[in-house]
Design a protein around this motif. Structure first.
Motif, PDB file in Angstrom:
ATOM      1  N   ILE A 148       0.936  -1.081  -0.005  1.00 31.70           N
ATOM      2  CA  ILE A 148       0.166   0.037   0.112  1.00 31.70           C
ATOM      3  C   ILE A 148       0.899   1.262  -0.234  1.00 31.70           C
ATOM      4  N   ALA A 149       0.952   1.780  -1.198  1.00 34.84           N
ATOM      5  CA  ALA A 149       1.744   3.264  -1.262  1.00 34.84           C
ATOM      6  C   ALA A 149       1.158   4.361  -1.262  1.00 34.84           C
ATOM      7  N   GLN A 150       1.480   5.343  -0.362  1.00 35.70           N
ATOM      8  CA  GLN A 150       0.966   6.624  -0.693  1.00 35.70           C
ATOM      9  C   GLN A 150       1.032   7.427  -1.916  1.00 35.70           C
ATOM     10  N   GLU A 151      -0.062   7.634  -2.625  1.00 33.86           N
ATOM     11  CA  GLU A 151       0.167   8.443  -3.741  1.00 33.86           C
ATOM     12  C   GLU A 151      -0.053   9.948  -3.997  1.00 33.86           C
ATOM     13  N   GLY A 152      -0.440  10.630  -2.756  1.00 32.06           N
ATOM     14  CA  GLY A 152      -0.851  11.829  -2.651  1.00 32.06           C
ATOM     15  C   GLY A 152      -0.991  11.987  -1.228  1.00 32.06           C
ATOM     16  N   ARG A 153      -1.230  13.473  -0.856  1.00 30.14           N
ATOM     17  CA  ARG A 153      -1.445  13.775   0.423  1.00 30.14           C
ATOM     18  C   ARG A 153      -2.594  13.244   0.986  1.00 30.14           C
ATOM     19  N   CYS A 154      -2.853  13.137   2.088  1.00 35.60           N
ATOM     20  CA  CYS A 154      -4.120  12.898   3.028  1.00 35.60           C
ATOM     21  C   CYS A 154      -5.118  14.048   3.144  1.00 35.60           C
ATOM     22  N   LEU A 155      -6.158  14.197   2.699  1.00 36.53           N
ATOM     23  CA  LEU A 155      -6.849  15.435   2.741  1.00 36.53           C
ATOM     24  C   LEU A 155      -8.514  15.107   3.263  1.00 36.53           C
ATOM     25  N   PRO A 156      -8.885  16.188   3.697  1.00 35.22           N
ATOM     26  CA  PRO A 156      -8.400  17.409   3.762  1.00 35.22           C
ATOM     27  C   PRO A 156      -7.616  18.161   4.898  1.00 35.22           C
ATOM     28  N   LEU A 157      -6.766  18.782   4.884  1.00 40.59           N
ATOM     29  CA  LEU A 157      -5.653  19.103   5.730  1.00 40.59           C
ATOM     30  C   LEU A 157      -6.415  19.869   7.057  1.00 40.59           C
ATOM     31  N   SER A 158      -7.841  20.354   6.820  1.00 42.21           N
ATOM     32  CA  SER A 158      -8.410  20.828   8.040  1.00 42.21           C
ATOM     33  C   SER A 158      -8.945  19.905   9.016  1.00 42.21           C
ATOM     34  N   ARG A 159      -9.047  18.603   8.492  1.00 42.62           N
ATOM     35  CA  ARG A 159      -9.563  17.560   9.521  1.00 42.62           C
ATOM     36  C   ARG A 159      -8.468  16.928  10.165  1.00 42.62           C
ATOM     37  N   PRO A 160      -8.763  16.446  11.281  1.00 42.94           N
ATOM     38  CA  PRO A 160      -7.617  15.493  12.140  1.00 42.94           C
ATOM     39  C   PRO A 160      -7.421  14.465  11.234  1.00 42.94           C
ATOM     40  N   MET A 161      -6.070  13.972  11.487  1.00 44.31           N
ATOM     41  CA  MET A 161      -5.430  12.866  10.634  1.00 44.31           C
ATOM     42  C   MET A 161      -6.284  11.691  10.394  1.00 44.31           C
ATOM     43  N   PRO A 162      -6.936  11.102  11.523  1.00 40.66           N
ATOM     44  CA  PRO A 162      -7.481   9.687  11.372  1.00 40.66           C
ATOM     45  C   PRO A 162      -8.692  10.113  10.351  1.00 40.66           C
ATOM     46  N   GLU A 163      -9.271  11.325  10.371  1.00 46.67           N
ATOM     47  CA  GLU A 163     -10.509  11.433   9.315  1.00 46.67           C
ATOM     48  C   GLU A 163     -10.344  11.980   8.116  1.00 46.67           C
ATOM     49  N   ARG A 164      -9.053  11.933   7.771  1.00 47.52           N
ATOM     50  CA  ARG A 164      -8.537  12.549   6.242  1.00 47.52           C
ATOM     51  C   ARG A 164      -8.446  11.125   5.350  1.00 47.52           C
ATOM     52  N   TRP A 165      -8.866  11.405   4.061  1.00 48.36           N
ATOM     53  CA  TRP A 165      -8.862  10.462   3.270  1.00 48.36           C
ATOM     54  C   TRP A 165      -7.124  10.392   2.425  1.00 48.36           C
ATOM     55  N   CYS A 166      -6.935   9.319   2.218  1.00 51.72           N
ATOM     56  CA  CYS A 166      -5.355   9.184   1.535  1.00 51.72           C
ATOM     57  C   CYS A 166      -5.574   8.613   0.301  1.00 51.72           C
ATOM     58  N   GLN A 167      -5.003   9.140  -0.800  1.00 49.45           N
ATOM     59  CA  GLN A 167      -4.992   8.537  -2.072  1.00 49.45           C
ATOM     60  C   GLN A 167      -3.647   7.566  -2.147  1.00 49.45           C
ATOM     61  N   ILE A 168      -4.088   6.340  -2.531  1.00 49.51           N
ATOM     62  CA  ILE A 168      -3.041   5.182  -2.307  1.00 49.51           C
ATOM     63  C   ILE A 168      -3.067   4.309  -3.627  1.00 49.51           C
ATOM     64  N   ALA A 169      -2.062   3.613  -3.794  1.00 49.24           N
ATOM     65  CA  ALA A 169      -1.995   2.577  -4.750  1.00 49.24           C
ATOM     66  C   ALA A 169      -1.852   1.290  -3.922  1.00 49.24           C
ATOM     67  N   TYR A 170      -2.482   0.363  -4.401  1.00 53.81           N
ATOM     68  CA  TYR A 170      -2.150  -1.028  -3.809  1.00 53.81           C
ATOM     69  C   TYR A 170      -1.988  -1.997  -4.682  1.00 53.81           C
ATOM     70  N   TYR A 171      -0.760  -2.656  -4.653  1.00 61.19           N
ATOM     71  CA  TYR A 171      -0.123  -3.565  -5.442  1.00 61.19           C
ATOM     72  C   TYR A 171      -0.440  -5.012  -4.728  1.00 61.19           C
TER      73      TYR A 171
END
Length: 111
Positions: free
Chosen positions: A67-90
């Motif tokens: 599971i590789a990170q493909e972009g930032r976890c957003l939105p930045l205004s939310r606490p980290m556990p509530e953010r959506w992370c863009q990933i690539a899953y191999y």
């Protein structure tokens, strides 16, 4: 007197943008492992940043893929556990791209 090419300023600007753009790793830091998912369940990878978005792939809690990170976890205004992370899953057979909630990911070294 020689004329300066008009594209020089644009090329410098493009080079500056490239220099500051993040590069997400496929080895070393920048990967994740699945957490907070019961053994009998799966982590859904969504097409968009919404729990009602279509599911593009599923990751078992003990998945052996990458599971590789493909972009930032957003939105930045939310606490980290509530953010959506863009990933690539191999998973060894194919690569799936999408979004997962950060609360289901724990940082891990990429192989």
């Amino acid at each position: 007197m020689s004329a300066k090419p008009k594209f020089v300023a644009g090329a410098i600007f493009a080079a500056a943008l490239t220099a500051v753009a993040p590069a997400w790793a496929t080895s070393g830091p920048g990967c994740f492992q699945v957490v907070n998912v019961p053994d009998w369940d799966v982590l859904n990878i969504r097409a968009l940043t919404s729990a009602s978005a279509p599911i593009v792939a599923r990751i078992p809690p003990e998945g052996h893929g990458i599971i590789a990170q493909e972009g930032r976890c957003l939105p930045l205004s939310r606490p980290m556990p509530e953010r959506w992370c863009q990933i690539a899953y191999y998973d060894g057979d194919r690569t799936s791209y999408g979004f997962v909630k950060r609360r289901f990911l724990s940082p891990s070294e990429c192989p």
